[in-house]
Design a protein around this motif. Sequence first.
Motif, PDB file in Angstrom:
ATOM      1  N   VAL A 167      -1.937 -12.337   1.292  1.00  0.00           N
ATOM      2  CA  VAL A 167      -1.441 -11.734   0.059  1.00  0.00           C
ATOM      3  C   VAL A 167      -2.502 -10.731  -0.395  1.00  0.00           C
ATOM      4  O   VAL A 167      -3.673 -11.091  -0.553  1.00  0.00           O
ATOM      5  N   ILE A 168      -2.083  -9.478  -0.541  1.00  0.00           N
ATOM      6  CA  ILE A 168      -3.028  -8.424  -0.933  1.00  0.00           C
ATOM      7  C   ILE A 168      -2.830  -8.082  -2.398  1.00  0.00           C
ATOM      8  O   ILE A 168      -1.691  -7.936  -2.862  1.00  0.00           O
ATOM      9  N   VAL A 169      -3.935  -7.954  -3.148  1.00  0.00           N
ATOM     10  CA  VAL A 169      -3.860  -7.314  -4.462  1.00  0.00           C
ATOM     11  C   VAL A 169      -4.752  -6.070  -4.412  1.00  0.00           C
ATOM     12  O   VAL A 169      -5.836  -6.097  -3.837  1.00  0.00           O
ATOM     13  N   ASP A 170      -4.240  -4.996  -5.007  1.00  0.00           N
ATOM     14  CA  ASP A 170      -4.976  -3.727  -4.970  1.00  0.00           C
ATOM     15  C   ASP A 170      -4.393  -2.851  -6.076  1.00  0.00           C
ATOM     16  O   ASP A 170      -3.177  -2.877  -6.305  1.00  0.00           O
ATOM     17  N   ASN A 171      -5.242  -2.071  -6.754  1.00  0.00           N
ATOM     18  CA  ASN A 171      -4.677  -1.161  -7.778  1.00  0.00           C
ATOM     19  C   ASN A 171      -4.507   0.254  -7.222  1.00  0.00           C
ATOM     20  O   ASN A 171      -4.138   1.172  -7.954  1.00  0.00           O
ATOM     21  N   LEU A 172      -4.762   0.449  -5.949  1.00  0.00           N
ATOM     22  CA  LEU A 172      -4.529   1.708  -5.224  1.00  0.00           C
ATOM     23  C   LEU A 172      -5.321   2.886  -5.787  1.00  0.00           C
ATOM     24  O   LEU A 172      -4.977   4.034  -5.554  1.00  0.00           O
ATOM     25  N   GLN A 173      -6.388   2.579  -6.525  1.00  0.00           N
ATOM     26  CA  GLN A 173      -7.211   3.648  -7.110  1.00  0.00           C
ATOM     27  C   GLN A 173      -7.875   4.484  -6.014  1.00  0.00           C
ATOM     28  O   GLN A 173      -8.022   5.690  -6.156  1.00  0.00           O
ATOM     29  N   ASN A 174      -8.314   3.827  -4.945  1.00  0.00           N
ATOM     30  CA  ASN A 174      -8.968   4.571  -3.860  1.00  0.00           C
ATOM     31  C   ASN A 174      -8.372   4.152  -2.508  1.00  0.00           C
ATOM     32  O   ASN A 174      -9.082   4.038  -1.514  1.00  0.00           O
ATOM     33  N   SER A 175      -7.067   3.875  -2.535  1.00  0.00           N
ATOM     34  CA  SER A 175      -6.432   3.406  -1.297  1.00  0.00           C
ATOM     35  C   SER A 175      -4.947   3.739  -1.367  1.00  0.00           C
ATOM     36  O   SER A 175      -4.466   4.240  -2.378  1.00  0.00           O
ATOM     37  N   SER A 176      -4.258   3.420  -0.279  1.00  0.00           N
ATOM     38  CA  SER A 176      -2.853   3.802  -0.215  1.00  0.00           C
ATOM     39  C   SER A 176      -2.017   2.592   0.203  1.00  0.00           C
ATOM     40  O   SER A 176      -2.416   1.817   1.078  1.00  0.00           O
ATOM     41  N   LYS A 177      -0.824   2.503  -0.420  1.00  0.00           N
ATOM     42  CA  LYS A 177       0.043   1.372  -0.095  1.00  0.00           C
ATOM     43  C   LYS A 177       0.627   1.487   1.316  1.00  0.00           C
ATOM     44  O   LYS A 177       1.065   0.500   1.911  1.00  0.00           O
ATOM     45  N   ASP A 178       0.591   2.715   1.860  1.00  0.00           N
ATOM     46  CA  ASP A 178       1.088   2.923   3.224  1.00  0.00           C
ATOM     47  C   ASP A 178       0.305   2.099   4.244  1.00  0.00           C
ATOM     48  O   ASP A 178       0.787   1.845   5.351  1.00  0.00           O
ATOM     49  N   THR A 179      -0.891   1.698   3.853  1.00  0.00           N
ATOM     50  CA  THR A 179      -1.706   0.848   4.727  1.00  0.00           C
ATOM     51  C   THR A 179      -0.923  -0.376   5.179  1.00  0.00           C
ATOM     52  O   THR A 179      -1.040  -0.828   6.311  1.00  0.00           O
ATOM     53  N   ILE A 180      -0.114  -0.901   4.248  1.00  0.00           N
ATOM     54  CA  ILE A 180       0.656  -2.120   4.534  1.00  0.00           C
ATOM     55  C   ILE A 180       1.601  -1.878   5.715  1.00  0.00           C
ATOM     56  O   ILE A 180       1.751  -2.733   6.586  1.00  0.00           O
ATOM     57  N   ASP A 181       2.241  -0.681   5.714  1.00  0.00           N
ATOM     58  CA  ASP A 181       3.165  -0.362   6.818  1.00  0.00           C
ATOM     59  C   ASP A 181       2.423  -0.291   8.146  1.00  0.00           C
ATOM     60  O   ASP A 181       2.923  -0.728   9.173  1.00  0.00           O
ATOM     61  N   ARG A 182       1.203   0.279   8.097  1.00  0.00           N
ATOM     62  CA  ARG A 182       0.437   0.416   9.342  1.00  0.00           C
ATOM     63  C   ARG A 182       0.009  -0.962   9.859  1.00  0.00           C
ATOM     64  O   ARG A 182      -0.004  -1.203  11.062  1.00  0.00           O
TER      65      ARG A 182
END
Length: 378
Positions: A31-46
């Motif tokens: 289970v990932i928590v992240d506020n995407l301030q310096n990251s991308s949600k597309d990471t999950i797809d990869r």
Amino acid sequence: MTVGSVLVTGGCGYIGSFTALALLEADYNVVIVDNLQNSSKDTIDRIELICGKRPEFYNIDIRKEEDFDKVFDAHPDIDSVIHFAALKAVGESGEIPLEYYRTNVYGTICLLSSATKHNVSNIVFSSSATVYGDATRFENMIPIPEICPIGPTNPYGRTKATVESLITDHVEAQRNNLKKEGKSGDHWNAALLRYFNPAGSHPSGVMGEDPQGVPYNLLPLLAQVAVGKREKLLVFGDDYASKDGTAIRDYIHILDLAKGHLVALNYLRDHHPGVKAWNLGTGKGSTVFEMIKAFSDAVGKELPYQVVGRRAGDVLDLTANPTKANTELKWKAERTLYDACEDLWRWTKNNPQGYRQSPPQELLDKLKEDQKAGKPMA
Ligand SMILES: O=c1ccn([C@@H]2O[C@H](COP(=O)(O)OP(=O)(O)O[C@H]3O[C@H](CO)[C@H](O)[C@H](O)[C@H]3O)[C@@H](O)[C@H]2O)c(=O)[nH]1
């Protein structure tokens, strides 16, 4: 069959996403928590593209304990957390230290407080070699062993050192308090992972570091020079006491680093050691000039650079002594600097917009082929 459920804070970031991948490949629920301030949600797809499993995702603010409560309430099976979410730019930390302490230190208090209410008692913390500061101030402390006294030289490093103390104090208190009640506190454990300089990408070329905004680390900057986004690299000082005058770092392949988190978590769950610090590094230092040469070789052309003054807060040498992790965790960095540079270049040239564009079809086809052939990707 899953072996356990883990919360990964900051799991869309560079090291967090590779660790989430390693956990999923080892049959953990993630289970990932992240506020995407310096990251991308597309990471999950990869991540899903590579391992065929998808981590759950929540966009939360780690400075809100109630946000953690909601996630833990929804996942009562979670018993461990790997904590990456943090601000991490050394220079910026000197400009906005309150934000660094609020996110890195207060955010961890919120996490620990909520985790405690929900019986989440294995904590792996993303610390940093930065906590050692200038280890050359002591005799015989390069390569740096865990017994080297800490002494961070910038606010970012001081937040990491503070969080190490915070976690140590909390875990020890939990163990002692439970013992006083006649119960076992053995399930409270923490790993403080002090890692050196992460480098490289996934060998498939579909997952890598994707800094939002201007990067500040050496390799992402060199990668930008290689694709023409940046005219040249500025080398921060050639007057250090090293063989070529530039500063020395221990660059560790991101897949080795991610694996280090997995083995540390398994060690906590199997051995109940209390709180332990481990260096995750290769034990081999490289200068900035050596890195420019290594990455230029991978790219196949000389990358331009210019020497400028030293960067505030930098130290001469951060090279790990990884013996403790090698022996206790039976973990060793296996990939070379050459692998890291090759992989970084494959990622950079194929994904010039990072996660904002789909990877080229030929990489996706190759990935599928390798998966069909059962070739291990990591
Ligand atoms: O444009 C640049 C950027 C970096 N460097 C040099 O390259 C080396 C590596 O610098 P990075 O910024 O890539 O990494 P740091 O060693 O400063 O810090 C990194 O590694 C640390 C541990 O070693 C911490 O984990 C920290 O969070 C992480 O950013 C340093 O000597 C730095 O002076 C340059 O010469 N030019």
